[in-house]
Motif scaffolding. Structure first.
Motif, PDB file in Angstrom:
ATOM      1  N   GLN A 129      -4.759   9.099   0.197  1.00  0.00           N
ATOM      2  CA  GLN A 129      -4.115   8.799  -1.083  1.00  0.00           C
ATOM      3  C   GLN A 129      -3.588   7.380  -1.051  1.00  0.00           C
ATOM      4  O   GLN A 129      -2.695   7.055  -0.272  1.00  0.00           O
ATOM      5  CB  GLN A 129      -2.997   9.800  -1.359  1.00  0.00           C
ATOM      6  N   HIS A 130      -4.162   6.533  -1.908  1.00  0.00           N
ATOM      7  CA  HIS A 130      -3.771   5.132  -1.921  1.00  0.00           C
ATOM      8  C   HIS A 130      -4.073   4.514  -3.279  1.00  0.00           C
ATOM      9  O   HIS A 130      -4.806   5.062  -4.086  1.00  0.00           O
ATOM     10  CB  HIS A 130      -4.482   4.358  -0.807  1.00  0.00           C
ATOM     11  N   LEU A 131      -3.492   3.364  -3.470  1.00  0.00           N
ATOM     12  CA  LEU A 131      -3.699   2.572  -4.673  1.00  0.00           C
ATOM     13  C   LEU A 131      -4.506   1.348  -4.260  1.00  0.00           C
ATOM     14  O   LEU A 131      -4.088   0.606  -3.377  1.00  0.00           O
ATOM     15  CB  LEU A 131      -2.346   2.142  -5.246  1.00  0.00           C
ATOM     16  N   ALA A 132      -5.679   1.148  -4.859  1.00  0.00           N
ATOM     17  CA  ALA A 132      -6.521  -0.005  -4.533  1.00  0.00           C
ATOM     18  C   ALA A 132      -6.491  -0.992  -5.692  1.00  0.00           C
ATOM     19  O   ALA A 132      -6.751  -0.628  -6.831  1.00  0.00           O
ATOM     20  CB  ALA A 132      -7.951   0.445  -4.252  1.00  0.00           C
ATOM     21  N   LEU A 133      -6.166  -2.226  -5.363  1.00  0.00           N
ATOM     22  CA  LEU A 133      -6.099  -3.301  -6.350  1.00  0.00           C
ATOM     23  C   LEU A 133      -7.130  -4.363  -5.993  1.00  0.00           C
ATOM     24  O   LEU A 133      -7.366  -4.651  -4.818  1.00  0.00           O
ATOM     25  CB  LEU A 133      -4.700  -3.916  -6.369  1.00  0.00           C
ATOM     26  N   ARG A 134      -7.727  -4.958  -7.003  1.00  0.00           N
ATOM     27  CA  ARG A 134      -8.784  -5.946  -6.809  1.00  0.00           C
ATOM     28  C   ARG A 134      -8.202  -7.350  -6.677  1.00  0.00           C
ATOM     29  O   ARG A 134      -7.270  -7.718  -7.384  1.00  0.00           O
ATOM     30  CB  ARG A 134      -9.727  -5.909  -8.021  1.00  0.00           C
ATOM     31  N   VAL A 135      -8.780  -8.124  -5.761  1.00  0.00           N
ATOM     32  CA  VAL A 135      -8.554  -9.566  -5.702  1.00  0.00           C
ATOM     33  C   VAL A 135      -9.906 -10.223  -5.933  1.00  0.00           C
ATOM     34  O   VAL A 135     -10.956  -9.606  -5.761  1.00  0.00           O
ATOM     35  CB  VAL A 135      -7.902 -10.035  -4.375  1.00  0.00           C
ATOM     36  N   ASP A 136      -9.888 -11.496  -6.336  1.00  0.00           N
ATOM     37  CA  ASP A 136     -11.114 -12.153  -6.786  1.00  0.00           C
ATOM     38  C   ASP A 136     -12.101 -12.530  -5.694  1.00  0.00           C
ATOM     39  O   ASP A 136     -13.291 -12.658  -5.966  1.00  0.00           O
ATOM     40  CB  ASP A 136     -10.774 -13.411  -7.591  1.00  0.00           C
ATOM     41  N   SER A 137     -11.630 -12.732  -4.463  1.00  0.00           N
ATOM     42  CA  SER A 137     -12.535 -13.257  -3.436  1.00  0.00           C
ATOM     43  C   SER A 137     -12.040 -12.902  -2.043  1.00  0.00           C
ATOM     44  O   SER A 137     -10.886 -12.489  -1.864  1.00  0.00           O
ATOM     45  CB  SER A 137     -12.629 -14.781  -3.567  1.00  0.00           C
ATOM     46  N   GLU A 138     -12.920 -13.107  -1.066  1.00  0.00           N
ATOM     47  CA  GLU A 138     -12.521 -12.926   0.327  1.00  0.00           C
ATOM     48  C   GLU A 138     -11.400 -13.891   0.693  1.00  0.00           C
ATOM     49  O   GLU A 138     -10.487 -13.544   1.436  1.00  0.00           O
ATOM     50  CB  GLU A 138     -13.710 -13.163   1.256  1.00  0.00           C
ATOM     51  N   ALA A 139     -11.485 -15.122   0.171  1.00  0.00           N
ATOM     52  CA  ALA A 139     -10.440 -16.113   0.442  1.00  0.00           C
ATOM     53  C   ALA A 139      -9.090 -15.614  -0.068  1.00  0.00           C
ATOM     54  O   ALA A 139      -8.069 -15.741   0.610  1.00  0.00           O
ATOM     55  CB  ALA A 139     -10.801 -17.454  -0.190  1.00  0.00           C
TER      56      ALA A 139
ATOM     57  N   ARG B  67       1.519  16.499   3.174  1.00  0.00           N
ATOM     58  CA  ARG B  67       1.326  16.565   4.629  1.00  0.00           C
ATOM     59  C   ARG B  67      -0.029  17.146   5.028  1.00  0.00           C
ATOM     60  O   ARG B  67      -0.430  17.050   6.180  1.00  0.00           O
ATOM     61  CB  ARG B  67       2.447  17.380   5.276  1.00  0.00           C
ATOM     62  N   ASN B  68      -0.730  17.795   4.103  1.00  0.00           N
ATOM     63  CA  ASN B  68      -2.050  18.350   4.401  1.00  0.00           C
ATOM     64  C   ASN B  68      -3.173  17.355   4.148  1.00  0.00           C
ATOM     65  O   ASN B  68      -4.338  17.679   4.346  1.00  0.00           O
ATOM     66  CB  ASN B  68      -2.285  19.624   3.587  1.00  0.00           C
ATOM     67  N   THR B  69      -2.822  16.167   3.698  1.00  0.00           N
ATOM     68  CA  THR B  69      -3.809  15.118   3.436  1.00  0.00           C
ATOM     69  C   THR B  69      -3.518  13.939   4.345  1.00  0.00           C
ATOM     70  O   THR B  69      -2.371  13.491   4.419  1.00  0.00           O
ATOM     71  CB  THR B  69      -3.734  14.682   1.953  1.00  0.00           C
TER      72      THR B  69
END
Length: 193
Positions: free
Chosen positions: A92-102, A85-87
């Motif tokens: 705090q997140h999980l970032a996953l890669r995709v290959d393109s803007e499309a 709750r102090n953040t």
């Protein structure tokens, strides 16, 4: 201060990253259906192998692509899960890669068709992202790199001076202000007026 010697070993990548979940089956189904992850294995134990403590759990593993694994623990005998709750929620997140803007736009449409609230795309100068929450309240980001090699090289060059200045002032250094200019210009084209 003495400069530490480099580690005497080489990392081979991230083996897995683990989060807590409310319901292992629901979580597996979400990541399978929303993001196409393959459910690869599960372990269920009554005692924690590293400590020996009694704490029944279900530990599930999902393949996130390129050898990366996302794991979750369901802990039915622990107090209900919560977040720090102090953040702020966005940190705090999980970032996953995709290959393109499309692919990013295709993912957004797919997630919205699942009735998920999706924020973005947000332009970060060298990548674009969308954001949403999983059933456990974890924030998930999908990101598509759009930067040039010159931009990545420049970020690498200014990273240490930026960190040093931040450490002294706790104010945002201007070493990479050009990133914001790129994003602002792109946003102005997308949302004129």
């Amino acid at each position: 201060m003495a400069v530490p010697s480099p580690a005497p070993f080489k990392l081979g990548g991230v083996h897995h990253v683990a989060y807590r979940c409310r319901d292992a089956k629901e979580t597996m189904e979400f990541y399978r259906d929303a993001l196409g992850m393959k459910f690869s294995k599960a372990f269920a134990e009554d005692h924690v192998p590293s400590t020996g403590a009694y704490d029944p759990y279900m530990h599930i593993f999902l393949e996130a692509g390129n050898g990366n694994v996302l794991a979750f623990f369901e802990l039915p005998e622990q107090p209900a899960m919560d977040r720090d709750r102090n953040t702020p929620e966005w940190v705090q997140h999980l970032a996953l890669r995709v290959d393109s803007e499309a692919d990013l736009l295709t993912a957004k449409a797919h997630l919205e068709a699942m009735d998920l609230d999706v924020l973005g795309p947000t332009h970060h100068g060298i990548f674009k992202s969308i954001y949403f929450f999983d059933p456990n309240g974890h924030r998930v980001e999908l990101a598509a790199d759009i930067g040039t090699q010159e931009q990545y090289d420049e970020l690498l060059r200014v990273s240490q001076p930026m960190l040093d200045e931040w450490s002294q002032t706790k104010k945002a250094p201007r070493h990479a202000a050009w990133l914001h200019e790129i994003a602002n210009a792109a946003n102005a084209k997308t949302h004129p007026g």
